[in-house]
Scaffold this motif. Structure first.
Motif, PDB file in Angstrom:
ATOM      1  N   GLN A   4      -8.078  -3.236  -4.358  1.00  0.00           N
ATOM      2  CA  GLN A   4      -8.889  -2.190  -4.995  1.00  0.00           C
ATOM      3  C   GLN A   4      -9.002  -0.957  -4.096  1.00  0.00           C
ATOM      4  O   GLN A   4      -8.947   0.159  -4.574  1.00  0.00           O
ATOM      5  CB  GLN A   4     -10.283  -2.736  -5.305  1.00  0.00           C
ATOM      6  CG  GLN A   4     -11.214  -1.747  -5.950  1.00  0.00           C
ATOM      7  CD  GLN A   4     -10.920  -1.532  -7.410  1.00  0.00           C
ATOM      8  OE1 GLN A   4     -10.553  -2.467  -8.117  1.00  0.00           O
ATOM      9  NE2 GLN A   4     -11.061  -0.319  -7.892  1.00  0.00           N
ATOM     10  N   SER A   5      -9.149  -1.167  -2.801  1.00  0.00           N
ATOM     11  CA  SER A   5      -9.421  -0.043  -1.904  1.00  0.00           C
ATOM     12  C   SER A   5      -8.164   0.619  -1.345  1.00  0.00           C
ATOM     13  O   SER A   5      -8.134   1.844  -1.186  1.00  0.00           O
ATOM     14  CB  SER A   5     -10.303  -0.486  -0.741  1.00  0.00           C
ATOM     15  OG  SER A   5      -9.679  -1.492   0.032  1.00  0.00           O
ATOM     16  N   ASP A  32     -11.803   7.969  -3.847  1.00  0.00           N
ATOM     17  CA  ASP A  32     -11.483   6.546  -3.733  1.00  0.00           C
ATOM     18  C   ASP A  32     -12.726   5.671  -3.556  1.00  0.00           C
ATOM     19  O   ASP A  32     -12.637   4.449  -3.627  1.00  0.00           O
ATOM     20  CB  ASP A  32     -10.536   6.296  -2.554  1.00  0.00           C
ATOM     21  CG  ASP A  32      -9.121   6.775  -2.836  1.00  0.00           C
ATOM     22  OD1 ASP A  32      -8.828   7.139  -3.989  1.00  0.00           O
ATOM     23  OD2 ASP A  32      -8.317   6.788  -1.897  1.00  0.00           O
ATOM     24  N   LYS A  44      -4.474  -0.018  -4.497  1.00  0.00           N
ATOM     25  CA  LYS A  44      -4.683   0.629  -5.807  1.00  0.00           C
ATOM     26  C   LYS A  44      -4.043  -0.184  -6.931  1.00  0.00           C
ATOM     27  O   LYS A  44      -3.444   0.354  -7.843  1.00  0.00           O
ATOM     28  CB  LYS A  44      -4.134   2.059  -5.817  1.00  0.00           C
ATOM     29  CG  LYS A  44      -4.634   2.925  -4.702  1.00  0.00           C
ATOM     30  CD  LYS A  44      -6.099   3.230  -4.872  1.00  0.00           C
ATOM     31  CE  LYS A  44      -6.561   4.234  -3.847  1.00  0.00           C
ATOM     32  NZ  LYS A  44      -7.313   3.694  -2.774  1.00  0.00           N
ATOM     33  N   TRP A  45      -4.191  -1.499  -6.887  1.00  0.00           N
ATOM     34  CA  TRP A  45      -3.667  -2.377  -7.940  1.00  0.00           C
ATOM     35  C   TRP A  45      -4.756  -2.681  -8.911  1.00  0.00           C
ATOM     36  O   TRP A  45      -5.841  -2.873  -8.686  1.00  0.00           O
ATOM     37  CB  TRP A  45      -3.123  -3.659  -7.364  1.00  0.00           C
ATOM     38  CG  TRP A  45      -1.867  -3.487  -6.581  1.00  0.00           C
ATOM     39  CD1 TRP A  45      -1.204  -2.311  -6.346  1.00  0.00           C
ATOM     40  CD2 TRP A  45      -1.133  -4.481  -5.882  1.00  0.00           C
ATOM     41  NE1 TRP A  45      -0.109  -2.554  -5.576  1.00  0.00           N
ATOM     42  CE2 TRP A  45      -0.042  -3.866  -5.272  1.00  0.00           C
ATOM     43  CE3 TRP A  45      -1.300  -5.842  -5.731  1.00  0.00           C
ATOM     44  CZ2 TRP A  45       0.883  -4.559  -4.530  1.00  0.00           C
ATOM     45  CZ3 TRP A  45      -0.388  -6.521  -4.979  1.00  0.00           C
ATOM     46  CH2 TRP A  45       0.700  -5.886  -4.391  1.00  0.00           C
ATOM     47  N   THR A 101       0.843  -1.192   0.000  1.00  0.00           N
ATOM     48  CA  THR A 101       0.000   0.000   0.000  1.00  0.00           C
ATOM     49  C   THR A 101       0.874   1.236   0.000  1.00  0.00           C
ATOM     50  O   THR A 101       2.009   1.220   0.451  1.00  0.00           O
ATOM     51  CB  THR A 101      -0.905   0.057   1.251  1.00  0.00           C
ATOM     52  OG1 THR A 101      -0.092   0.154   2.419  1.00  0.00           O
ATOM     53  CG2 THR A 101      -1.802  -1.148   1.343  1.00  0.00           C
TER      54      THR A 101
END
Length: 172
Positions: free
Chosen positions: A167-168, A126, A171-172, A27
């Protein structure tokens, strides 16, 4: 000379993880301090008792283990909520007709889909709502009960919760 290289490598790792350029969970810098995971109700047509609680706890555990965020029951900076929307078992490959004239499934697939609404109170760009799904294949002669079911659910939830995390937060 080898000691100097080792010291340099160790020092570089500490500098990279300390300045929020990189950390070992993948992250980036997270501005939030707290997160909450609301109970994910099981709204699937086919109900498997207990998977709603199992999923909710699995998502909480993953976030606690991969971040330094604090779990709260309400008012979290990051909020995860949603529902299990699909739980199904599908035959994947057929077998030949047996002596009794009946065909069976050589392989079955358990699929679970979870709809997730993620809210980041610190950074609203986001926010998202998205479905995550994964599956587990098992032999057609096995019933999805006991250890087969436990292994399937564990495998599926590990993948879905990691996808939600990526995803959250990653951020991949």
């Amino acid at each position: 000379m080898k000691k100097i290289y080792s010291l340099f490598a160790l020092l570089s790792l500490f500098m990279l993880s300390g300045c929020s350029v990189y950390n070992f969970t993948g992250t980036g810098k997270i501005d939030a301090k707290t997160f909450q995971v609301n109970f994910f109700h099981n709204n699937a047509d086919l109900i498997e008792p207990g998977i709603d609680r199992t999923f909710t706890l699995a998502l909480q555990d993953l976030i606690m283990n991969q971040t330094n965020l604090n779990l709260v029951s309400n008012g979290g900076d990051l909020v995860y909520e949603g529902e299990i929307t699909d739980y199904r078992i599908t035959p994947m490959t057929a077998t030949a007709v047996d002596a009794n004239g009946q065909a069976g499934a050589a392989q079955n697939r358990l699929s679970i889909r979870v709809n997730v609404r993620f809210t980041n109170k610190k950074k609203e760009t986001d926010n998202f709502e998205k479905s995550f799904e994964f599956y587990y294949d098992f032999p057609g002669r096995d019933l999805p009960t006991g250890s087969v079911l436990n292994t399937a659910i564990t495998t599926i939830f590990e993948r879905i919760t990691q996808d939600i995390f990526n995803q959250s937060l990653a951020k991949w």
